[in-house]
Write a protein that holds these residues in place. Sequence first.
Motif, PDB file in Angstrom:
ATOM      1  N   GLY A  46      40.991  17.635 -45.438  1.00 60.15           N
ATOM      2  CA  GLY A  46      41.366  18.339 -46.649  1.00 60.15           C
ATOM      3  C   GLY A  46      40.350  18.287 -47.768  1.00 60.15           C
ATOM      4  N   GLY A  47      39.055  18.212 -47.432  1.00 57.57           N
ATOM      5  CA  GLY A  47      38.018  18.183 -48.452  1.00 57.57           C
ATOM      6  C   GLY A  47      37.835  16.830 -49.106  1.00 57.57           C
ATOM      7  N   MET A  48      38.519  15.812 -48.605  1.00 59.14           N
ATOM      8  CA  MET A  48      38.402  14.456 -49.151  1.00 59.14           C
ATOM      9  C   MET A  48      37.153  13.790 -48.583  1.00 59.14           C
ATOM     10  N   ILE A  49      36.074  13.740 -49.380  1.00 57.84           N
ATOM     11  CA  ILE A  49      34.845  13.132 -48.887  1.00 57.84           C
ATOM     12  C   ILE A  49      35.056  11.634 -48.701  1.00 57.84           C
ATOM     13  N   PRO A  50      34.356  11.010 -47.758  1.00 51.23           N
ATOM     14  CA  PRO A  50      34.573   9.587 -47.477  1.00 51.23           C
ATOM     15  C   PRO A  50      34.056   8.680 -48.587  1.00 51.23           C
ATOM     16  N   SER A  51      34.566   7.471 -48.608  1.00 50.11           N
ATOM     17  CA  SER A  51      34.114   6.435 -49.534  1.00 50.11           C
ATOM     18  C   SER A  51      34.307   5.096 -48.842  1.00 50.11           C
ATOM     19  N   ASN A  52      33.965   3.996 -49.524  1.00 52.99           N
ATOM     20  CA  ASN A  52      34.156   2.691 -48.901  1.00 52.99           C
ATOM     21  C   ASN A  52      35.633   2.352 -48.723  1.00 52.99           C
ATOM     22  N   HIS A  53      36.523   3.114 -49.366  1.00 54.17           N
ATOM     23  CA  HIS A  53      37.962   2.910 -49.196  1.00 54.17           C
ATOM     24  C   HIS A  53      38.557   3.857 -48.159  1.00 54.17           C
ATOM     25  N   ARG A  54      37.841   4.897 -47.807  1.00 56.40           N
ATOM     26  CA  ARG A  54      38.328   5.879 -46.832  1.00 56.40           C
ATOM     27  C   ARG A  54      37.163   6.281 -45.925  1.00 56.40           C
ATOM     28  N   ARG A  55      36.806   5.387 -45.045  1.00 57.12           N
ATOM     29  CA  ARG A  55      35.600   5.543 -44.231  1.00 57.12           C
ATOM     30  C   ARG A  55      35.898   6.307 -42.937  1.00 57.12           C
ATOM     31  N   TRP A  56      36.467   7.499 -43.087  1.00 56.83           N
ATOM     32  CA  TRP A  56      36.750   8.275 -41.889  1.00 56.83           C
ATOM     33  C   TRP A  56      35.476   8.733 -41.199  1.00 56.83           C
ATOM     34  N   CYS A  57      34.385   8.830 -41.941  1.00 61.62           N
ATOM     35  CA  CYS A  57      33.113   9.243 -41.338  1.00 61.62           C
ATOM     36  C   CYS A  57      32.654   8.224 -40.296  1.00 61.62           C
ATOM     37  N   THR A  58      32.763   6.951 -40.631  1.00 59.38           N
ATOM     38  CA  THR A  58      32.386   5.893 -39.688  1.00 59.38           C
ATOM     39  C   THR A  58      33.259   5.934 -38.448  1.00 59.38           C
ATOM     40  N   ARG A  59      34.549   6.048 -38.680  1.00 63.66           N
ATOM     41  CA  ARG A  59      35.493   6.008 -37.558  1.00 63.66           C
ATOM     42  C   ARG A  59      35.345   7.214 -36.644  1.00 63.66           C
ATOM     43  N   MET A  60      35.231   8.408 -37.241  1.00 66.82           N
ATOM     44  CA  MET A  60      35.272   9.627 -36.454  1.00 66.82           C
ATOM     45  C   MET A  60      33.913  10.069 -35.924  1.00 66.82           C
ATOM     46  N   MET A  61      32.823   9.725 -36.624  1.00 64.07           N
ATOM     47  CA  MET A  61      31.506  10.217 -36.213  1.00 64.07           C
ATOM     48  C   MET A  61      30.603   9.132 -35.630  1.00 64.07           C
ATOM     49  N   LYS A  62      31.045   7.885 -35.698  1.00 63.55           N
ATOM     50  CA  LYS A  62      30.235   6.793 -35.152  1.00 63.55           C
ATOM     51  C   LYS A  62      31.006   6.014 -34.076  1.00 63.55           C
ATOM     52  N   LEU A  63      32.132   5.411 -34.478  1.00 58.33           N
ATOM     53  CA  LEU A  63      32.842   4.528 -33.559  1.00 58.33           C
ATOM     54  C   LEU A  63      33.546   5.290 -32.433  1.00 58.33           C
ATOM     55  N   LYS A  64      34.249   6.357 -32.786  1.00 52.48           N
ATOM     56  CA  LYS A  64      34.964   7.121 -31.754  1.00 52.48           C
ATOM     57  C   LYS A  64      34.012   7.727 -30.731  1.00 52.48           C
ATOM     58  N   PRO A  65      32.920   8.393 -31.144  1.00 48.94           N
ATOM     59  CA  PRO A  65      31.976   8.908 -30.133  1.00 48.94           C
ATOM     60  C   PRO A  65      31.335   7.802 -29.307  1.00 48.94           C
ATOM     61  N   PHE A  66      31.084   6.652 -29.940  1.00 49.66           N
ATOM     62  CA  PHE A  66      30.493   5.511 -29.230  1.00 49.66           C
ATOM     63  C   PHE A  66      31.408   5.051 -28.095  1.00 49.66           C
ATOM     64  N   GLU A  67      32.683   4.853 -28.399  1.00 54.46           N
ATOM     65  CA  GLU A  67      33.614   4.368 -27.383  1.00 54.46           C
ATOM     66  C   GLU A  67      33.919   5.445 -26.350  1.00 54.46           C
ATOM     67  N   ARG A  68      33.900   6.713 -26.771  1.00 51.86           N
ATOM     68  CA  ARG A  68      34.104   7.800 -25.813  1.00 51.86           C
ATOM     69  C   ARG A  68      32.936   7.872 -24.832  1.00 51.86           C
ATOM     70  N   PHE A  69      31.719   7.656 -25.329  1.00 51.70           N
ATOM     71  CA  PHE A  69      30.530   7.696 -24.484  1.00 51.70           C
ATOM     72  C   PHE A  69      30.580   6.592 -23.422  1.00 51.70           C
ATOM     73  N   ILE A  70      31.072   5.430 -23.808  1.00 51.24           N
ATOM     74  CA  ILE A  70      31.147   4.302 -22.880  1.00 51.24           C
ATOM     75  C   ILE A  70      32.295   4.469 -21.897  1.00 51.24           C
ATOM     76  N   GLY A  71      33.429   4.981 -22.370  1.00 51.95           N
ATOM     77  CA  GLY A  71      34.583   5.116 -21.494  1.00 51.95           C
ATOM     78  C   GLY A  71      35.169   3.766 -21.135  1.00 51.95           C
ATOM     79  N   GLU A  72      35.607   3.635 -19.907  1.00 56.62           N
ATOM     80  CA  GLU A  72      36.257   2.392 -19.469  1.00 56.62           C
ATOM     81  C   GLU A  72      35.340   1.501 -18.644  1.00 56.62           C
ATOM     82  N   GLN A  73      34.099   1.937 -18.458  1.00 57.67           N
ATOM     83  CA  GLN A  73      33.171   1.112 -17.681  1.00 57.67           C
ATOM     84  C   GLN A  73      32.789  -0.145 -18.448  1.00 57.67           C
ATOM     85  N   PRO A  74      32.618  -1.276 -17.772  1.00 57.41           N
ATOM     86  CA  PRO A  74      32.138  -2.478 -18.463  1.00 57.41           C
ATOM     87  C   PRO A  74      30.695  -2.279 -18.903  1.00 57.41           C
ATOM     88  N   CYS A  75      30.368  -2.754 -20.108  1.00 54.60           N
ATOM     89  CA  CYS A  75      29.002  -2.581 -20.584  1.00 54.60           C
ATOM     90  C   CYS A  75      28.629  -3.673 -21.570  1.00 54.60           C
TER      91      CYS A  75
END
Length: 269
Positions: A77-106
């Motif tokens: 909704g146009g809410m830019i991220p901040s240190n209190h709402r770090r959706w950028c980290t979650r959605m553009m860093k952590l989620k793609p990272f874990e999706r790339f790895i999948g369930e394989q041990p690494c």
Amino acid sequence: MRHILSLSGGKDSAALAIYMRDRVPEMEYIFHDTGKELPETIDYLSRLESVLGKPIHKTTEENGDFVGFDQLLKVYGGMIPSNHRRWCTRMMKLKPFERFIGEQPCYNYVGLRADEKRDGYISHKPNITPVYPFREDGLVKADIERILEESGLGMPSYTKWGRTRSGCFFCFYQQKREWVALKEAHPHLYEEAKAYEKPGKKAETTFYWCGDESLAELERPERVEQIKREHEVARERARRKAPNKPLIQVLGGADDVYEEREGCLICQL
């Protein structure tokens, strides 16, 4: 067992990639592209690919489509991220990272140095095991700089104009003097960042990158001069507290005693 090293575009993860290149030949190198990186970051990663002799995978994709900042900003909704709402980290860093790895041990290789007192990103997924080679081998900042220089890669070029971190050009963790440096080095990117500052859907709150100060206010000439003066005062105070730094670092402005160590580590290492 997969071996994965996530790159941020910063000096530590780049040095770690070079350090591990011949130690773990099967290493996979990945970068979480938000679509809002500094041009210097993209150039640095391209040069790093040449040093590594292997491609760096870009991971911010879902079902073959690029999912970057602008796409997600609409979702929030146009809410830019901040240190209190770090959706950028979650959605553009952590989620793609874990999706790339999948369930394989690494093993996930993290560029935390032996002279840093902080923790790196640790996934809650049981198949991901963090590894800290620099800490295990006792490497500090001087070692990282040596690795980069000896490889021919060197430091990221954005450090030459005052940026201390990798990550998006509008990262809300950057200091105000870094915003000033961005305006001077890349005025078009500063204008792009300023354009994101607008009221939310209900027009009750205007979201700013720098807390309660808009970029339009920050760029006023008298405010810019104030920020620069305060920065020099803070640097001098920091130098006095760290009198044993090599003279070449102090005179050359290469000291990092005023470098802010805060924010998302997966973006900055």
